[in-house]
Design a protein around this motif. Structure first.
Motif, PDB file in Angstrom:
ATOM      1  N   SER A  71      22.303   8.802  72.600  1.00  0.00           N
ATOM      2  CA  SER A  71      23.830   8.821  71.787  1.00  0.00           C
ATOM      3  C   SER A  71      24.956   9.492  72.438  1.00  0.00           C
ATOM      4  O   SER A  71      25.974   9.414  72.035  1.00  0.00           O
ATOM      5  CB  SER A  71      23.480   8.878  70.434  1.00  0.00           C
ATOM      6  N   LYS A  72      24.492  10.474  73.319  1.00  0.00           N
ATOM      7  CA  LYS A  72      25.426  11.413  74.033  1.00  0.00           C
ATOM      8  C   LYS A  72      25.558  11.214  75.486  1.00  0.00           C
ATOM      9  O   LYS A  72      26.269  12.007  76.349  1.00  0.00           O
ATOM     10  CB  LYS A  72      24.925  13.022  73.696  1.00  0.00           C
ATOM     11  N   LEU A 101      10.443  14.874  69.927  1.00  0.00           N
ATOM     12  CA  LEU A 101      11.490  13.798  70.148  1.00  0.00           C
ATOM     13  C   LEU A 101      11.526  13.611  71.605  1.00  0.00           C
ATOM     14  O   LEU A 101      11.363  14.519  72.593  1.00  0.00           O
ATOM     15  CB  LEU A 101      12.579  14.207  69.725  1.00  0.00           C
ATOM     16  N   GLY A 105      18.320  21.544  71.302  1.00  0.00           N
ATOM     17  CA  GLY A 105      17.935  20.234  70.398  1.00  0.00           C
ATOM     18  C   GLY A 105      16.849  19.489  70.930  1.00  0.00           C
ATOM     19  O   GLY A 105      16.342  19.494  72.001  1.00  0.00           O
ATOM     20  N   GLY A 106      16.923  18.379  70.212  1.00  0.00           N
ATOM     21  CA  GLY A 106      15.672  17.541  70.547  1.00  0.00           C
ATOM     22  C   GLY A 106      16.113  16.716  71.832  1.00  0.00           C
ATOM     23  O   GLY A 106      15.052  16.227  72.448  1.00  0.00           O
ATOM     24  N   GLY A 125      26.473  19.428  68.303  1.00  0.00           N
ATOM     25  CA  GLY A 125      24.811  19.126  68.098  1.00  0.00           C
ATOM     26  C   GLY A 125      24.178  20.388  68.108  1.00  0.00           C
ATOM     27  O   GLY A 125      24.227  21.306  68.874  1.00  0.00           O
ATOM     28  N   PRO A 126      23.154  20.604  67.118  1.00  0.00           N
ATOM     29  CA  PRO A 126      22.336  21.663  66.641  1.00  0.00           C
ATOM     30  C   PRO A 126      21.384  21.853  67.668  1.00  0.00           C
ATOM     31  O   PRO A 126      20.740  20.965  68.353  1.00  0.00           O
ATOM     32  CB  PRO A 126      21.895  21.384  65.164  1.00  0.00           C
ATOM     33  N   MET A 127      20.845  23.152  67.727  1.00  0.00           N
ATOM     34  CA  MET A 127      19.915  23.538  68.763  1.00  0.00           C
ATOM     35  C   MET A 127      18.510  23.116  68.355  1.00  0.00           C
ATOM     36  O   MET A 127      17.458  23.333  69.008  1.00  0.00           O
ATOM     37  CB  MET A 127      19.843  25.070  69.009  1.00  0.00           C
ATOM     38  N   GLY A 148      23.590  19.448  71.688  1.00  0.00           N
ATOM     39  CA  GLY A 148      22.217  19.405  71.075  1.00  0.00           C
ATOM     40  C   GLY A 148      22.161  18.158  70.025  1.00  0.00           C
ATOM     41  O   GLY A 148      22.914  17.106  70.425  1.00  0.00           O
ATOM     42  N   GLY A 149      21.292  18.315  69.156  1.00  0.00           N
ATOM     43  CA  GLY A 149      20.968  16.927  68.501  1.00  0.00           C
ATOM     44  C   GLY A 149      20.042  16.459  68.961  1.00  0.00           C
ATOM     45  O   GLY A 149      19.063  16.830  69.689  1.00  0.00           O
ATOM     46  N   VAL A 159      16.151  21.718  64.481  1.00  0.00           N
ATOM     47  CA  VAL A 159      16.029  21.124  63.018  1.00  0.00           C
ATOM     48  C   VAL A 159      16.623  22.263  62.080  1.00  0.00           C
ATOM     49  O   VAL A 159      15.980  22.678  61.267  1.00  0.00           O
ATOM     50  CB  VAL A 159      14.643  20.526  62.748  1.00  0.00           C
ATOM     51  N   PHE A 160      18.022  22.528  62.253  1.00  0.00           N
ATOM     52  CA  PHE A 160      18.672  23.475  61.527  1.00  0.00           C
ATOM     53  C   PHE A 160      18.446  23.292  59.942  1.00  0.00           C
ATOM     54  O   PHE A 160      18.787  24.136  59.205  1.00  0.00           O
ATOM     55  CB  PHE A 160      20.000  23.544  62.048  1.00  0.00           C
ATOM     56  N   GLU A 161      18.255  21.957  59.434  1.00  0.00           N
ATOM     57  CA  GLU A 161      18.105  21.779  58.116  1.00  0.00           C
ATOM     58  C   GLU A 161      17.047  22.414  57.403  1.00  0.00           C
ATOM     59  O   GLU A 161      17.031  22.861  56.323  1.00  0.00           O
ATOM     60  CB  GLU A 161      18.029  20.171  57.636  1.00  0.00           C
TER      61      GLU A 161
HETATM   62  P1  AMP Z   1      22.635  14.412  66.333  1.00  0.00           P
HETATM   63  O1  AMP Z   1      23.167  13.223  65.246  1.00  0.00           O
HETATM   64  O2  AMP Z   1      22.291  13.591  67.320  1.00  0.00           O
HETATM   65  O3  AMP Z   1      23.856  15.474  66.637  1.00  0.00           O
HETATM   66  O4  AMP Z   1      21.546  14.963  65.783  1.00  0.00           O
HETATM   67  C1  AMP Z   1      21.431  15.883  64.676  1.00  0.00           C
HETATM   68  C2  AMP Z   1      19.957  16.096  64.285  1.00  0.00           C
HETATM   69  O5  AMP Z   1      19.212  16.373  65.333  1.00  0.00           O
HETATM   70  C3  AMP Z   1      19.837  16.886  63.028  1.00  0.00           C
HETATM   71  O6  AMP Z   1      19.616  16.333  61.875  1.00  0.00           O
HETATM   72  C4  AMP Z   1      18.702  17.608  63.768  1.00  0.00           C
HETATM   73  O7  AMP Z   1      17.920  18.141  62.730  1.00  0.00           O
HETATM   74  C5  AMP Z   1      18.128  16.832  64.584  1.00  0.00           C
HETATM   75  N1  AMP Z   1      17.526  18.020  65.776  1.00  0.00           N
HETATM   76  C6  AMP Z   1      17.876  19.096  66.425  1.00  0.00           C
HETATM   77  N2  AMP Z   1      16.684  19.263  66.976  1.00  0.00           N
HETATM   78  C7  AMP Z   1      15.362  18.718  66.987  1.00  0.00           C
HETATM   79  C8  AMP Z   1      14.146  18.482  67.370  1.00  0.00           C
HETATM   80  N3  AMP Z   1      13.816  19.714  68.291  1.00  0.00           N
HETATM   81  N4  AMP Z   1      13.457  17.684  66.739  1.00  0.00           N
HETATM   82  C9  AMP Z   1      13.956  16.766  66.090  1.00  0.00           C
HETATM   83  N5  AMP Z   1      15.124  16.760  65.643  1.00  0.00           N
HETATM   84  C10 AMP Z   1      16.217  17.363  66.071  1.00  0.00           C
END
Ligand code: AMP
Length: 394
Positions: free
Chosen positions: A205-206, A242, A224-225, A318-320, A199-200, A322-324
């Motif tokens: 970058s991946k 994104l 994720g994005g 990587g998160p699914m 995710g992320g 915007v987990f923040e």
């Molecule tokens: P990365 O550093 O590439 O692993 O990305 C991590 C970041 O991806 C985190 O700060 C998340 O908030 C962001 N992210 C995950 N899903 C989404 C999304 N659907 N839209 C925007 N940002 C995202």
């Protein structure tokens, strides 16, 4: 992939052992250590060496002093904290040139079981350039080298790579040993099914991670994005989510090559504003104009859970969503919870997914949480890590 000697494979009693640790801990304005996790992580190797009668010489970098002595980046506070933790004095050799008169005298005076900490290795400009002279100076203090700093294993510096030219054997400490065991075995000889969850924010970058993992995994879940570039590759609309237009063709190729190995979200939590409090709704398939996806939807969570339920090894990076933002953390939290519950080897590979797992309070429920963001990414990309390659083979 790696079959390296470890501290347990060599005689350490009476030997001068140089240990590269990762003491790159955060400090506040008064120089107090605000997070001691990395010191705690280094303790098993240090305690093993002390208990087995080695003369233990510790070194590490801290921050980016850029090759000059920067007093606010001195390792002195680490020496103090280590003394408390070990219950014995750790002598701090405060040489601006790291291997200076203090270090030499302190090492010469050591008895078995004593501990000396050298000054920040990045006070020397040679360190990050892997210049022989500094590597030789470091090596001249020791009979044996231990690397336990996984966070810098993807870099070739004097204190982790250059030094091994001049002091042998060079062996793995417990932290690096565990990283090699988990990340290495997970990717190269996993108990199957092996499922990766990526995710992320960015596909770009991946790319190397996706390509390497696709060769090895049974299923690759993408959330994720980065999922929206794959949506676009499937001909779906993505609204204001994104998107990396330059990578849509790449995503298409990946989807064609991978067949049903890649599992994408089937629904999305969308809003009109990048804001925790923005009204949200769930859509399946296309994301309408003016709306952006900020988390995976409930059907995707169920779909991903179904795939993960049978997994025997899971690697997550990587998160699914915007987990923040708490309102868009559900997808990430539910995957974290599932990984905590399933009967599988679960490996959290660096960066934001580590933060997410810890935020959910589930850190101790995972089999392994990698301590090196950049290094664990490079491991997952299938790259060799110079800091590990340099160690002596079994
Ligand atoms: P990365 O550093 O590439 O692993 O990305 C991590 C970041 O991806 C985190 O700060 C998340 O908030 C962001 N992210 C995950 N899903 C989404 C999304 N659907 N839209 C925007 N940002 C995202």
């Amino acid at each position: 992939m790696y079959n390296k000697l470890t501290v347990e494979d060599v005689e350490v009693k009476g030997k001068r052992v140089l240990v590269r640790c990762d003491f790159n801990v955060p400090l506040d304005a008064e120089g107090n250590i605000t997070d001691e996790n990395r010191i705690v992580g280094a303790m098993p190797t240090i305690e093993y060496l002390v208990n087995n009668g080695a003369k233990v010489i510790l070194c590490s970098h801290m921050g980016k002093p850029k090759g000059e002595p920067v007093p606010s980046l001195s390792l002195a506070p680490v020496a103090e904290r280590l003394s408390e933790k070990l219950g014995k004095k750790v002598v701090f050799a405060a040489d601006d040139n790291v291997v200076g008169e203090n270090a030499k005298a302190a090492v010469a005076a050591m008895n078995d079981g004593d501990v000396v900490l050298l000054q920040n290795t990045r006070y020397r400009k040679e360190e990050t350039k892997n210049v022989d002279e500094f590597s030789q100076e470091l090596a001249s203090l020791a009979d044996l080298f231990v690397n336990d700093a996984f966070g810098t294993a993807h870099r070739a510096h004097c204190s982790n790579v250059g030094v091994t030219k001049y002091v042998q054997p060079a062996v793995a400490g417990y932290l690096i040993g565990k990283e090699i065991d988990y990340l290495g075995n997970a990717v190269n000889s996993p108990v199957r099914p092996l499922v990766a969850v990526l995710g992320g924010s960015k596909v770009s970058s991946k790319i190397s991670v996706i390509e390497n993992l696709l060769k090895k995994v049974d299923k690759l879940i993408i959330g994720g994005g980065m999922a929206y570039t794959f949506f676009a590759a499937q001909g779906k609309t993505t609204g204001t989510s994104l998107l990396e237009p330059d990578y849509i063709d790449y995503a298409k190729k990946m989807l064609d090559a991978a067949g049903d190995k890649i599992v994408l979200p089937v629904d999305t939590v969308i809003t009109e504003k990048f804001d925790n409090d923005a009204p949200a709704k769930v859509v399946e398939g296309d994301i309408p104009d003016g709306w952006m996806g900020l988390d995976i939807g409930p059907k995707s969570i169920e779909l991903f859970k179904g795939v993960l339920a049978d997994a025997k090894t899971v690697v997550w990076n990587g998160p699914m969503g915007v987990f923040e933002m708490p309102n868009f953390a559900k997808g990430t939290n539910e995957i974290a919870q599932l990984l905590a519950d399933i009967d599988a080897t679960t490996i959290i590979g660096g960066g934001d997914s580590v933060a997410a797992v810890n935020q959910a309070g589930l850190g101790d429920k995972m089999s392994h949480i990698s301590t090196g963001g950049g290094a664990s990414m490079e491991f997952l990309e299938g790259k060799e890590l110079p800091g590990v390659v340099a160690l002596t083979d079994k």
